[in-house]
Design a protein around this motif. Structure first.
Motif, PDB file in Angstrom:
ATOM      1  N   LEU A   1       0.839  -1.200   0.000  1.00  0.00           N
ATOM      2  CA  LEU A   1       0.000   0.000   0.000  1.00  0.00           C
ATOM      3  C   LEU A   1       0.872   1.246   0.000  1.00  0.00           C
ATOM      4  O   LEU A   1       1.746   1.396   0.851  1.00  0.00           O
ATOM      5  CB  LEU A   1      -0.903   0.010   1.236  1.00  0.00           C
ATOM      6  N   ASP A   2       0.610   2.120  -0.955  1.00  0.00           N
ATOM      7  CA  ASP A   2       1.341   3.381  -1.055  1.00  0.00           C
ATOM      8  C   ASP A   2       0.476   4.480  -0.449  1.00  0.00           C
ATOM      9  O   ASP A   2      -0.529   4.876  -1.044  1.00  0.00           O
ATOM     10  CB  ASP A   2       1.653   3.669  -2.522  1.00  0.00           C
ATOM     11  N   GLU A   3       0.850   4.923   0.747  1.00  0.00           N
ATOM     12  CA  GLU A   3       0.108   5.962   1.475  1.00  0.00           C
ATOM     13  C   GLU A   3      -1.392   5.603   1.551  1.00  0.00           C
ATOM     14  O   GLU A   3      -2.233   6.319   1.029  1.00  0.00           O
ATOM     15  CB  GLU A   3       0.284   7.336   0.810  1.00  0.00           C
ATOM     16  N   PRO A   4      -1.742   4.488   2.204  1.00  0.00           N
ATOM     17  CA  PRO A   4      -3.131   4.015   2.196  1.00  0.00           C
ATOM     18  C   PRO A   4      -4.116   4.941   2.903  1.00  0.00           C
ATOM     19  O   PRO A   4      -5.316   4.802   2.716  1.00  0.00           O
ATOM     20  CB  PRO A   4      -3.045   2.673   2.932  1.00  0.00           C
ATOM     21  N   THR A   5      -3.626   5.870   3.705  1.00  0.00           N
ATOM     22  CA  THR A   5      -4.531   6.771   4.419  1.00  0.00           C
ATOM     23  C   THR A   5      -4.697   8.112   3.712  1.00  0.00           C
ATOM     24  O   THR A   5      -5.385   8.992   4.212  1.00  0.00           O
ATOM     25  CB  THR A   5      -4.033   6.994   5.863  1.00  0.00           C
ATOM     26  N   ASN A   6      -4.066   8.250   2.531  1.00  0.00           N
ATOM     27  CA  ASN A   6      -4.236   9.473   1.737  1.00  0.00           C
ATOM     28  C   ASN A   6      -5.719   9.703   1.438  1.00  0.00           C
ATOM     29  O   ASN A   6      -6.442   8.761   1.154  1.00  0.00           O
ATOM     30  CB  ASN A   6      -3.499   9.313   0.396  1.00  0.00           C
ATOM     31  N   HIS A   7      -6.155  10.926   1.477  1.00  0.00           N
ATOM     32  CA  HIS A   7      -7.528  11.333   1.140  1.00  0.00           C
ATOM     33  C   HIS A   7      -8.568  10.865   2.149  1.00  0.00           C
ATOM     34  O   HIS A   7      -9.762  10.996   1.892  1.00  0.00           O
ATOM     35  CB  HIS A   7      -7.954  10.826  -0.243  1.00  0.00           C
ATOM     36  N   LEU A   8      -8.154  10.270   3.250  1.00  0.00           N
ATOM     37  CA  LEU A   8      -9.123   9.778   4.225  1.00  0.00           C
ATOM     38  C   LEU A   8      -9.196  10.713   5.425  1.00  0.00           C
ATOM     39  O   LEU A   8      -8.179  11.237   5.878  1.00  0.00           O
ATOM     40  CB  LEU A   8      -8.728   8.376   4.715  1.00  0.00           C
ATOM     41  N   ASP A   9     -10.420  10.896   5.948  1.00  0.00           N
ATOM     42  CA  ASP A   9     -10.542  11.643   7.197  1.00  0.00           C
ATOM     43  C   ASP A   9     -10.037  10.746   8.326  1.00  0.00           C
ATOM     44  O   ASP A   9      -9.773   9.560   8.134  1.00  0.00           O
ATOM     45  CB  ASP A   9     -11.989  12.102   7.431  1.00  0.00           C
ATOM     46  N   ILE A  10      -9.877  11.307   9.509  1.00  0.00           N
ATOM     47  CA  ILE A  10      -9.226  10.585  10.607  1.00  0.00           C
ATOM     48  C   ILE A  10      -9.962   9.291  10.954  1.00  0.00           C
ATOM     49  O   ILE A  10      -9.342   8.267  11.215  1.00  0.00           O
ATOM     50  CB  ILE A  10      -9.040  11.491  11.856  1.00  0.00           C
ATOM     51  N   ARG A  11     -11.306   9.317  10.919  1.00  0.00           N
ATOM     52  CA  ARG A  11     -12.067   8.105  11.227  1.00  0.00           C
ATOM     53  C   ARG A  11     -11.723   6.981  10.255  1.00  0.00           C
ATOM     54  O   ARG A  11     -11.457   5.851  10.653  1.00  0.00           O
ATOM     55  CB  ARG A  11     -13.566   8.394  11.189  1.00  0.00           C
ATOM     56  N   HIS A  12     -11.711   7.296   8.952  1.00  0.00           N
ATOM     57  CA  HIS A  12     -11.419   6.272   7.950  1.00  0.00           C
ATOM     58  C   HIS A  12      -9.945   5.885   7.951  1.00  0.00           C
ATOM     59  O   HIS A  12      -9.602   4.740   7.636  1.00  0.00           O
ATOM     60  CB  HIS A  12     -11.886   6.723   6.565  1.00  0.00           C
ATOM     61  N   GLN A  13      -9.050   6.805   8.330  1.00  0.00           N
ATOM     62  CA  GLN A  13      -7.639   6.446   8.485  1.00  0.00           C
ATOM     63  C   GLN A  13      -7.503   5.353   9.536  1.00  0.00           C
ATOM     64  O   GLN A  13      -6.837   4.336   9.314  1.00  0.00           O
ATOM     65  CB  GLN A  13      -6.813   7.666   8.916  1.00  0.00           C
ATOM     66  N   LEU A  14      -8.159   5.562  10.669  1.00  0.00           N
ATOM     67  CA  LEU A  14      -8.082   4.585  11.756  1.00  0.00           C
ATOM     68  C   LEU A  14      -8.742   3.267  11.360  1.00  0.00           C
ATOM     69  O   LEU A  14      -8.249   2.194  11.709  1.00  0.00           O
ATOM     70  CB  LEU A  14      -8.713   5.151  13.028  1.00  0.00           C
ATOM     71  N   GLU A  15      -9.843   3.338  10.607  1.00  0.00           N
ATOM     72  CA  GLU A  15     -10.510   2.113  10.153  1.00  0.00           C
ATOM     73  C   GLU A  15      -9.610   1.300   9.230  1.00  0.00           C
ATOM     74  O   GLU A  15      -9.529   0.079   9.349  1.00  0.00           O
ATOM     75  CB  GLU A  15     -11.818   2.457   9.436  1.00  0.00           C
ATOM     76  N   VAL A  16      -8.915   1.992   8.305  1.00  0.00           N
ATOM     77  CA  VAL A  16      -8.024   1.281   7.385  1.00  0.00           C
ATOM     78  C   VAL A  16      -6.871   0.648   8.153  1.00  0.00           C
ATOM     79  O   VAL A  16      -6.517  -0.511   7.938  1.00  0.00           O
ATOM     80  CB  VAL A  16      -7.503   2.223   6.271  1.00  0.00           C
ATOM     81  N   LEU A  17      -6.294   1.387   9.101  1.00  0.00           N
ATOM     82  CA  LEU A  17      -5.182   0.837   9.881  1.00  0.00           C
ATOM     83  C   LEU A  17      -5.631  -0.338  10.742  1.00  0.00           C
ATOM     84  O   LEU A  17      -4.905  -1.330  10.881  1.00  0.00           O
ATOM     85  CB  LEU A  17      -4.546   1.936  10.737  1.00  0.00           C
ATOM     86  N   THR A  18      -6.841  -0.263  11.298  1.00  0.00           N
ATOM     87  CA  THR A  18      -7.388  -1.380  12.073  1.00  0.00           C
ATOM     88  C   THR A  18      -7.588  -2.596  11.161  1.00  0.00           C
ATOM     89  O   THR A  18      -7.248  -3.725  11.528  1.00  0.00           O
ATOM     90  CB  THR A  18      -8.718  -0.980  12.740  1.00  0.00           C
ATOM     91  N   LEU A  19      -8.136  -2.369   9.978  1.00  0.00           N
ATOM     92  CA  LEU A  19      -8.333  -3.455   9.009  1.00  0.00           C
ATOM     93  C   LEU A  19      -7.006  -4.122   8.677  1.00  0.00           C
ATOM     94  O   LEU A  19      -6.908  -5.352   8.656  1.00  0.00           O
ATOM     95  CB  LEU A  19      -8.976  -2.915   7.730  1.00  0.00           C
ATOM     96  N   LEU A  20      -5.969  -3.326   8.435  1.00  0.00           N
ATOM     97  CA  LEU A  20      -4.668  -3.894   8.077  1.00  0.00           C
ATOM     98  C   LEU A  20      -4.145  -4.796   9.186  1.00  0.00           C
ATOM     99  O   LEU A  20      -3.571  -5.851   8.915  1.00  0.00           O
ATOM    100  CB  LEU A  20      -3.661  -2.782   7.783  1.00  0.00           C
ATOM    101  N   ARG A  21      -4.357  -4.384  10.443  1.00  0.00           N
ATOM    102  CA  ARG A  21      -3.902  -5.193  11.571  1.00  0.00           C
ATOM    103  C   ARG A  21      -4.631  -6.532  11.620  1.00  0.00           C
ATOM    104  O   ARG A  21      -4.090  -7.521  12.093  1.00  0.00           O
ATOM    105  CB  ARG A  21      -4.125  -4.441  12.886  1.00  0.00           C
ATOM    106  N   GLU A  22      -5.876  -6.558  11.152  1.00  0.00           N
ATOM    107  CA  GLU A  22      -6.695  -7.774  11.225  1.00  0.00           C
ATOM    108  C   GLU A  22      -6.419  -8.753  10.089  1.00  0.00           C
ATOM    109  O   GLU A  22      -6.788  -9.919  10.166  1.00  0.00           O
ATOM    110  CB  GLU A  22      -8.181  -7.395  11.202  1.00  0.00           C
ATOM    111  N   LEU A  23      -5.779  -8.294   9.014  1.00  0.00           N
ATOM    112  CA  LEU A  23      -5.549  -9.149   7.857  1.00  0.00           C
ATOM    113  C   LEU A  23      -4.417 -10.130   8.122  1.00  0.00           C
ATOM    114  O   LEU A  23      -3.406  -9.789   8.725  1.00  0.00           O
ATOM    115  CB  LEU A  23      -5.196  -8.296   6.628  1.00  0.00           C
ATOM    116  N   ASP A  24      -4.595 -11.346   7.647  1.00  0.00           N
ATOM    117  CA  ASP A  24      -3.559 -12.361   7.797  1.00  0.00           C
ATOM    118  C   ASP A  24      -2.685 -12.359   6.542  1.00  0.00           C
ATOM    119  O   ASP A  24      -2.633 -13.343   5.795  1.00  0.00           O
ATOM    120  CB  ASP A  24      -4.198 -13.735   8.024  1.00  0.00           C
ATOM    121  N   LEU A  25      -2.039 -11.216   6.300  1.00  0.00           N
ATOM    122  CA  LEU A  25      -1.200 -11.033   5.120  1.00  0.00           C
ATOM    123  C   LEU A  25       0.113 -10.399   5.531  1.00  0.00           C
ATOM    124  O   LEU A  25       0.210  -9.777   6.584  1.00  0.00           O
ATOM    125  CB  LEU A  25      -1.885 -10.082   4.121  1.00  0.00           C
TER     126      LEU A  25
END
Length: 197
Positions: free
Chosen positions: A162-186
């Protein structure tokens, strides 16, 4: 899972912009590449997902050079979410997420029941089922980013870049994306310029 061995790259006829970079990305771990804008983070990521070929050195996936794997095999192992997305796609959200299944299909074949399940699961995971029939061009920057992450998940990769995956996201969605990444088994490799994130 992924190893960079002394990789170097620069534009043709110019000095190296990336020089002698080596690291190993461990299975199931998140690796952050942090630096200011213009430091070469995106260039490094492009070397990892086979957009650029290194002048010297190697990028290995499970011990195999990405340039000997072939495009389809590489696409089954690595999915990339870029920093910027075209806004003129004449496709729906569901159609874009379905593009993630392309490496798993033969030539012009249509997806089967498993493809449909994977696409639906990706839409659900990114809370996009209500957007499935909407045109990609009508979405906000944050919504587009979520669609592109869903497309990458539909690809069923081992490695997510992911290249700057939180770009263009408000703080709520930034945190949601980072939480999702932590949950992925990748194995995840992501660039960030915000040290707080």
């Amino acid at each position: 899972v992924l190893e960079a061995r002394a990789i170097c790259w620069g534009p043709k006829g110019q000095p190296d912009l990336i020089s002698d970079i080596s690291f190993t990305a461990q299975k199931g771990r998140i690796m952050g590449i942090v630096g200011p804008n213009g430091a070469g983070k995106s260039t490094l990521l492009r070397l990892l997902y086979r957009y650029y070929q290194a002048r010297s050195g190697q990028v290995l996936i499970e011990g195999q050079d990405v340039w000997t794997l072939g495009l389809r095999k590489t696409a089954k192992k690595i999915a990339a979410v870029l920093q910027e997305h075209p806004t003129d796609f004449a496709l729906t959200v569901e159609e874009i997420v379905a593009l993630g299944r392309t490496p798993h299909r033969r030539a012009f074949s249509q997806g089967g029941a498993w493809d449909a399940e994977v696409i639906d699961a990706s839409l659900r995971r990114l809370d996009l089922r209500g957007y499935a029939k909407r045109s990609f061009g009508t979405l906000s920057g944050g919504e587009r980013q979520r669609v592109m992450v869903a497309r990458a998940l539909a690809q069923e990769p081992q490695i997510l870049i992911l290249d700057e995956p939180t770009n263009h996201l408000d703080i709520r969605h930034q945190l949601e994306v980072l939480t999702l990444l932590r949950e992925l088994d990748l194995t995840i490799i992501t660039s960030l310029h915000d040290l707080n994130l």
